[in-house]
Design an enzyme around this catalytic site. Structure first.
Site: not given
Length: 487
Positions: A206, A223, A227, A244-245, A278, A375
């Site tokens: 990654g 997350s 991110g 896209e978190l 999400c 979250e």
């Protein structure tokens, strides 16, 4: 370093191979079924040398794929969609087995990939820029859109098929090289199988994708914490990113709402996928006049949810993905109690094999309580009482994330205030439907700490392409813009 739980896919094209390449290495990761914590597979991870080989082949392979006209690329994507249709039940079962979501959601996730393929086929004949009026005689002003090149896609555990599909189908028709079960389709069309390749790895892979200047676009789903790390690494090299978190999503219920819509909507959005979307509803804001009735009806509905093995067709609620998620659930329960919350239902780990927890409702917490603003990727719903439209809208927007939101009302003036500049600040703004369950035709994504990226429909295709403004002089004169004379 990136979290080792991140699943990494580098979607690439090779000139020399006739099948999808899956790269492995000595590091072995065991995958466990969330329903019973029994091992289901052992996956070997890629080395950095294997990653390097994959990217090199991708860069070469792009030269093949980008020369194919966009409508022809669309035809290949159509065939990919058909291949997915033929295997949809098997793939849906596999998603259910590995991720833990119920069978119908697993199949529905594969269906999303199919739907995006269908959408991309039509889009392949429509992408392009406008011809603009030039202020200079004998000149043409046009926008030219070209593929960015190699798209590195880092996906999350909760939607292993759909999120990849949103990126893959659109990126392919745009002329980029990106993986999956498409080897047979490519082979049948005499195309290099590595139009899609996979590097299966963890933090090292990654990080390599994020830092690699040869990866023209990095699409990351996961997350906000991870991110941010990805974004900083990509930005450091002035690369492109699509993030896209997280989402701390709210449903707001006004006094004129149809409660027969509210209760099933809140149930699906908060309990579906065991709270691991999400777009899961984590905050339910209820007008003081309907608060008690909605809580009573929703708690009753919670207790009727059928839990069990995710591959049982009658099951509506499955396990959390990992043991770590169970611990996060328990920690959040304790924090909610300490911060003044009243437990309405749930709050316990189920006494059965696997990572099962009770879907949970809390009331009595302040709208800005720390746990409410956190979250937690588990099925805990915080119910908040409000008095006015102004405070409800403000509370919706006060969290750091800005993914999905919804109101329930019959007041059309309120609807348009909600959609307007002083309404929701989220990327998804709904009325009389849940926060989850987005259609593929619209752009999917959010604002603020959600990352600002957009995938799937509308004009999301622009994220996978680069724009050039082109001025063409077809006259024999050389007039300058703005009437400048340089003689």
């Amino acid at each position: 370093m990136l979290s080792k739980r991140v699943k990494v896919f580098v979607h690439v094209l090779s000139k020399h191979d006739s099948a999808v390449i899956t790269i492995y290495s000595w590091l072995v990761v065991t995958s466990y079924c969330p329903a019973n914590n029994e091992p289901i597979a052992r996956v070997r991870q890629a080395t950095m040398a294997e990653y390097e080989e994959t990217v090199q082949k991708a860069r070469e392979a792009w030269k093949v794929w980008t020369d194919i006209p966009a409508p022809k690329r669309g035809e290949i994507v159509r065939q990919i969609g058909d291949a997915l249709r033929r295997k949809i039940k098997v793939l849906g079962s596999l998603v259910s087995l590995e991720m833990g979501k119920i069978y119908v959601e697993g199949v529905g996730e594969v269906q999303e990939y199919v739907d995006v393929c269908d959408y991309a086929v039509g889009l392949s004949r429509m992408i392009g820029g406008p011809v603009l009026p030039s202020e200079r005689p004998g000149h043409a002003l046009i926008e030219q859109w070209n593929p960015v090149g190699l798209v590195g896609i880092i996906t999350a555990f909760n939607f292993p098929v759909a999120v990849y599909g949103w990126n893959n189908a659109i990126a392919l028709i745009c002329g980029n090289v990106c993986l999956w079960i498409v080897a047979e389709v490519l082979e049948q069309n005499n195309l290099p199988g590595a139009i899609c390749s996979m590097t299966c790895g963890g933090a090292d892979i990654g990080t390599a994708i994020a830092k690699d200047e040869r990866v023209d676009l990095v699409s990351f789903t996961g997350s906000t914490h991870v991110g941010k790390q990805v974004a900083l690494m990509v930005q450091e090299r002035f690369g492109r990113q699509l993030l896209e978190l997280g989402g701390n999503n709210a449903i707001i219920v006004f006094e004129d709402a149809d409660l027969n819509l509210v209760v099933p909507s809140a149930l699906f959005a908060s309990v579906g996928t065991a709270g691991q979307r999400c777009t899961t509803t984590r905050r339910l804001m209820l007008h003081e006049s309907v608060h008690d009735e909605v809580v009573e009806r929703l708690a009753k509905a919670y207790k009727q949810v059928r839990f069990g093995d995710p591959w049982d067709r009658n099951t509506l609620y499955g396990p959390l993905h990992t043991k770590q998620a169970v611990q996060q659930y328990l920690a959040a329960i304790e924090q909610a109690k300490q911060q003044g919350g009243t437990l309405v239902c749930g709050g316990k780990v189920m006494d059965r094999p696997g990572n099962y927890v009770e879907p949970t409702i809390f009331t009595g917490l302040a709208h800005d309580a720390p746990i409410v603003h956190t979250e937690t990727f588990v099925p805990i719903l915080y119910v908040i009482k409000f008095k006015t439209e102004e405070e409800a809208f403000a509370w919706n927007n006060e969290v750091k994330q800005g993914l999905s939101s919804s109101i329930f009302t019959k007041d059309m003036g309120r609807v348009f205030r909600w959609l307007g500049p002083k309404g929701s600040d989220c990327g998804i703004v709904n009325v009389n439907i849940p926060t989850s369950g987005a259609e593929i035709g619209g752009a999917f994504g959010g604002e603020k700490h959600t990352g600002g990226g957009r995938e799937s429909g509308s004009d999301s295709w622009k994220q996978y392409m680069r724009r050039s403004t082109c001025t063409i002089n077809y006259s024999k004169d050389l007039p300058l813009a703005q009437g400048i004379k340089f003689e």
